[in-house]
Scaffold this motif. Structure first.
Motif, short mmCIF file in Angstrom:
data_model
loop_
_atom_site.label_atom_id
_atom_site.label_comp_id
_atom_site.label_asym_id
_atom_site.label_seq_id
_atom_site.Cartn_x
_atom_site.Cartn_y
_atom_site.Cartn_z
N UNK A 1 0.83 -1.21 0.00
CA UNK A 1 0.00 0.00 0.00
C UNK A 1 0.86 1.25 0.00
N UNK A 2 1.88 1.28 0.86
CA UNK A 2 2.76 2.45 0.94
C UNK A 2 3.53 2.66 -0.36
N UNK A 3 3.91 1.56 -1.02
CA UNK A 3 4.67 1.67 -2.26
C UNK A 3 3.81 2.13 -3.43
N UNK A 4 2.50 2.28 -3.21
CA UNK A 4 1.59 2.81 -4.21
C UNK A 4 0.93 4.10 -3.72
N UNK A 5 1.62 4.80 -2.85
CA UNK A 5 1.13 6.07 -2.31
C UNK A 5 2.02 7.18 -2.87
N UNK A 6 1.43 8.04 -3.69
CA UNK A 6 2.22 9.09 -4.35
C UNK A 6 2.91 9.98 -3.32
N UNK A 7 2.20 10.34 -2.26
CA UNK A 7 2.75 11.22 -1.23
C UNK A 7 3.99 10.59 -0.59
N UNK A 8 3.95 9.29 -0.34
CA UNK A 8 5.09 8.61 0.26
C UNK A 8 6.23 8.47 -0.75
N UNK A 9 5.88 8.16 -1.99
CA UNK A 9 6.92 7.95 -3.01
C UNK A 9 7.74 9.21 -3.29
#
Length: 401
Positions: free
Chosen positions: A290-298
């Protein structure tokens, strides 16, 4: 009669539905005390009126959103249907057969639109793909040149057919190229969902132990385009764009694969995958996926030299909030741009109004068609970052390219 011949986006269909709905609603009070068997008659007319109201409302929403042009598209059982679109064989193996027709179109300043089924080399996923070939594509003067590419991702639950029907994109592209707002560009429009669509919103993600949608839309589609369409392999020559879920896909995919893409443009997109009744179980509890598909996190943890444009209407509270979150999180060398549109909500009209400006924004960044480079490094030194393994067949993982 084939389902694909039954139009859902026709004004005639809409008028017939409205007339039947009005008649059904009026019949409820009109026949209320006239039925001999009152319970059966009243129930039947009320049910018919309710169903027709729901049907007409759905048809109206479909026409506004441009989701399903035919009943076949809705059911996922119909043949592809889009006006002004030529049909090519599997994987576009006979594209050269379109040369004469394409040259005729080019003389009128028009590109050629072609549809085909494409099967991914890694994922083995087979889905619809529509391709726009600019007027210059079959021009002898451009024979040895490599064209830039825009990968245009439709919003859920749409497919490539809205490229011509709902978006009227070929005309927009013809105009932008003629005005030199956009260089001659190949546009690839994939189906991010496949069929059936209802209840299967993939959000362009490599699902945990499911379909490798991301890999199909990036590694597979890019590999196919390089081989079959002869487009530029340079990352700076590739942009991704989309509206709503397609806008999220564009931003997410460009941050996940910066070695292949240089720009992303989103209209009414958001920062992370939606989870609702229409979304498949994408993550199965895997927070790392999920995190690896979060633009804000990326853009914070894996910043790369990509240009991202995010547009939202001032009535789109969720999308505007997501844009603010991405802007605050973005770290150099990410270049993040955002526009806010006055008096605009989450609808197709918002997207349509922005098409010329989005094309101009991309056009200012992607290169003109050019001779193939001598260097084998097409990434410009941009390296992939380690993607977590989710178990989807053929999915990219770690720093796999």
């Amino acid at each position: 009669m084939h389902f694909s011949s039954i139009r859902l986006d026709s004004p005639v269909t809409m008028i017939v539905a409205i007339v039947l709905t009005v008649l059904a609603v009026v019949s409820v009070p009109w026949f209320w005390d006239r039925w001999k068997r009152k319970r059966v008659g009243r129930s039947a007319t009320t049910l018919a009126a309710v169903l027709l109201v729901v049907l007409t409302t759905g048809l109206a929403g479909n026409m506004i959103g441009g989701f399903f042009p035919t009943l076949g598209a809705l059911l996922g059982t119909g043949a592809f249907a889009a006006e002004g679109t030529a049909e090519a064989s599997q994987n576009g193996e006979n594209l050269e057969d379109l040369r004469d027709a394409a040259i005729t179109h080019a003389k009128e300043g028009k590109g050629t639109v072609v549809h085909m089924k494409v099967t991914g080399r890694r994922t083995k996923i087979t889905r619809d793909v529509t391709v726009y070939l600019p007027p210059q594509y079959f021009d002898a003067g451009y024979k040895d040149l490599k064209f830039p590419v825009i990968e245009w991702i439709p919003n859920y639950p749409s497919g490539p057919e809205v490229f011509t029907g709902g978006y009227h994109m070929p005309e927009q592209l013809d105009t932008a190229i003629a005005k030199h707002a956009l260089p001659p560009t190949v546009v690839v429009v994939p189906d991010p969902t496949g069929v059936p669509k209802v209840g299967h919103d993939t959000e362009c993600i490599d699902e945990v132990n499911g379909n490798a949608n991301d890999t199909d839309l990036t590694a597979d589609l890019r590999d196919w385009a390089l081989q079959r369409l002869g487009v530029s392999p340079q990352r700076g020559a590739w942009a991704i764009a989309g509206w709503s879920s397609g806008g999220y896909c564009a931003m997410n995919l460009v941050t996940r694969h910066p070695q292949w893409y240089g720009q992303a443009a989103s209209v009414s997109g958001y920062d992370k995958a939606q989870v609702d009744a229409e979304t498949e179980d994408l993550f199965h509890g895997r927070n790392d996926i999920s995190d690896a598909n979060n633009v804000r996190i990326n853009v914070r943890l894996h910043p790369s030299p990509v240009d991202i444009l995010a547009i939202a209407g001032d009535k789109e509270n969720y999308e505007s909030f997501a844009i603010d979150q991405i802007r605050q999180a973005a770290q150099a060398p990410v270049h993040f741009f955002s526009w806010k549109i006055k008096d605009a909500g989450h609808n197709m009209n918002t997207f349509k109004s922005q098409i010329p400006d989005v094309l101009a924004w991309i056009g200012a960044r992607i290169p003109q068609p050019s001779m193939p480079g001598r260097h084998t490094d097409t990434s410009g030194g941009v390296l992939p970052w380690p993607l977590p393994r989710g178990g989807a067949h053929g999915a990219l993982a770690d720093t796999d390219q």
